[in-house]
Scaffold this active site. Structure first.
Site, mmCIF file in Angstrom:
data_model
loop_
_atom_site.group_PDB
_atom_site.id
_atom_site.type_symbol
_atom_site.label_atom_id
_atom_site.label_comp_id
_atom_site.label_asym_id
_atom_site.label_seq_id
_atom_site.Cartn_x
_atom_site.Cartn_y
_atom_site.Cartn_z
ATOM 1 N N SER A 96 -36.451 -58.177 -15.066
ATOM 2 C CA SER A 96 -37.059 -57.167 -14.179
ATOM 3 C C SER A 96 -36.292 -55.845 -14.139
ATOM 4 O O SER A 96 -36.796 -54.857 -13.622
ATOM 5 C CB SER A 96 -37.278 -57.722 -12.772
ATOM 6 O OG SER A 96 -36.111 -57.667 -12.001
ATOM 7 N N THR B 131 -35.022 -60.922 -9.766
ATOM 8 C CA THR B 131 -34.560 -60.444 -8.457
ATOM 9 C C THR B 131 -34.220 -58.947 -8.454
ATOM 10 O O THR B 131 -34.243 -58.317 -7.396
ATOM 11 C CB THR B 131 -33.291 -61.209 -8.006
ATOM 12 O OG1 THR B 131 -32.271 -61.029 -8.988
ATOM 13 C CG2 THR B 131 -33.568 -62.678 -7.801
ATOM 14 N N ASP B 132 -33.901 -58.402 -9.650
ATOM 15 C CA ASP B 132 -33.299 -57.067 -9.652
ATOM 16 C C ASP B 132 -34.211 -55.942 -9.145
ATOM 17 O O ASP B 132 -33.734 -55.008 -8.503
ATOM 18 C CB ASP B 132 -32.763 -56.734 -11.059
ATOM 19 C CG ASP B 132 -31.477 -57.516 -11.360
ATOM 20 O OD1 ASP B 132 -30.921 -58.126 -10.414
ATOM 21 O OD2 ASP B 132 -31.041 -57.526 -12.517
ATOM 22 N N THR C 141 -34.838 -64.291 -13.944
ATOM 23 C CA THR C 141 -33.874 -65.393 -14.059
ATOM 24 C C THR C 141 -34.539 -66.735 -13.792
ATOM 25 O O THR C 141 -34.158 -67.749 -14.357
ATOM 26 C CB THR C 141 -32.720 -65.163 -13.050
ATOM 27 O OG1 THR C 141 -32.043 -63.985 -13.446
ATOM 28 C CG2 THR C 141 -31.740 -66.314 -13.016
HETATM 29 C C1 SIN Z 1 -34.188 -60.091 -13.441
HETATM 30 O O1 SIN Z 1 -34.216 -59.351 -12.445
HETATM 31 O O2 SIN Z 1 -35.177 -60.269 -14.177
HETATM 32 C C2 SIN Z 1 -32.914 -60.768 -13.837
HETATM 33 C C3 SIN Z 1 -32.036 -61.081 -12.684
HETATM 34 C C4 SIN Z 1 -32.628 -62.082 -11.738
HETATM 35 O O3 SIN Z 1 -33.788 -62.475 -11.781
HETATM 36 O O4 SIN Z 1 -31.822 -62.529 -10.871
#
Ligand code: SIN
Length: 321
Positions: free
Chosen positions: A61, A94-95, A14
């Site tokens: 991710s 974050t995932d 993100t």
């Molecule tokens: C990801 O994990 O690539 C998408 C979600 C995020 O980064 O919050």
């Protein structure tokens, strides 16, 4: 020797996401903005000394794979070996951030800081959180005492061993459970709350580049009415290990347990973890299934995969001798 260079590796997420409207914080496409562009958009970074950047991957991710992890670990090892490099910052979604953090800790065991950071809002948001997170990550990566893999998000520093994503929307989306965070970054300064987490050094570094096929390990969960159906299906597909996200102190429904024990007897490695967010599974005397040594189910899965990969490497070395 004085370390001078800071490396920033981009992997997507993100933090590199783009939405059609600045007011849209969730309907965006992750992994669209390149790492150079992300760095260029943070003018405050340009006074932070010599920065080298590299795009290692450009993915959401949720789609993280062992191939990308292996590539990332190789680049991290490469830069860590350069005496002039002070530390590494990695921008990431974050995932699966906590999984990448743990994987890198185990496969690189860095004596220098490797700091993963992220964002909950895309780069196009009215008030993106990515730039501040990168600035904070740079503070940690430049700290003279910092070492090992840590995660920096919303001004909080978490160790790779404890960090978990705990919220799907809030900017402060990560927690360290009852271990608590390592520290905070406040106005460009690191405030440590506990001793810097010392990286584990008791396992041999895997020759990642030699691993053609990563051992298949899956996670099954315990819940009311759980059965051994999934276990049988997975074992039929040739999984080499299963982590069970048990209830409470890693407890398992008797029907699921019967399936796990017969798979274990047939040579499948089984590890017992807990689906509880805080705390850790405590060893039970007489329990036939090994516990996850405090690791969450997703990290216990990585630990088991690495263990099986190390076992494979040892047997192929014996085979070649
Ligand atoms: C990801 O994990 O690539 C998408 C979600 C995020 O980064 O919050």
């Amino acid at each position: 020797m004085k370390h001078r260079k800071l490396v920033i590796l981009g992997t997507g997420g993100t933090i590199a996401g783009k939405a059609a409207h600045a007011s849209d914080n969730i309907g965006y496409t992750a992994a669209e903005v390149g790492i150079e562009q992300l760095i260029a958009a943070i003018p405050a970074l340009h006074g932070s000394g010599s920065i080298i950047s590299e795009q290692v991957s450009q993915i959401d991710s949720k789609d993280m794979s062992f191939e990308v992890w292996a590539q990332l670990a190789n680049r991290v090892r490469h830069f860590l070996a350069d005496d002039d490099v002070q530390g590494i910052v990695i921008t990431h979604g974050t995932d699966t951030l906590e999984e990448t953090a743990y994987f890198l800790q185990m496969t690189c065991q860095p004596a220098k800081p490797v700091v993963l950071t992220c964002a909950m809002r895309p780069a196009t948001a009215l008030a993106p959180d990515g730039p501040q997170n990168v600035m904070d990550a740079v503070v940690v990566a430049s700290h003279p005492e910092a070492c090992g893999v840590v995660v920096v998000c919303a001004g909080t520093v978490h160790s790779a061993m404890d960090v978990q994503k705990v919220h799907p929307y809030k900017l402060d989306a990560f927690g360290s459970g009852d271990a608590g965070p390592v520290g905070y970054v406040e106005e460009g300064k690191l405030r440590l709350l506990r001793n810097w987490p010392v990286p584990q050094a008791d396992i041999a570094l895997l020759a990642i580049e030699k691993i053609a096929i990563w051992p298949r390990v899956e996670i099954v969960m315990n819940y009311a009415g759980a059965s051994s159906l999934m276990v049988r299906a997975l074992v039929d597909q040739g999984v080499r290990g299963l982590v069970v996200a048990g209830t409470g102190n890693g407890t398992i429904h008797e029907d699921l347990q019967a399936g796990l024990l017969s798979s274990q007897a047939a040579g499948v490695r089984i590890v017992r973890s807990t689906r509880c967010v805080d705390g850790k599974v405590l060893s039970l005397s007489g329990c036939a299934i090994a516990d996850s040594q405090g690791l969450s189910p997703v990290k216990a899965r990585i630990a088991l995969i690495l263990d099986l990969a190390a076992e494979d490497a040892r047997s192929s070395a014996v085979g070649q001798a």
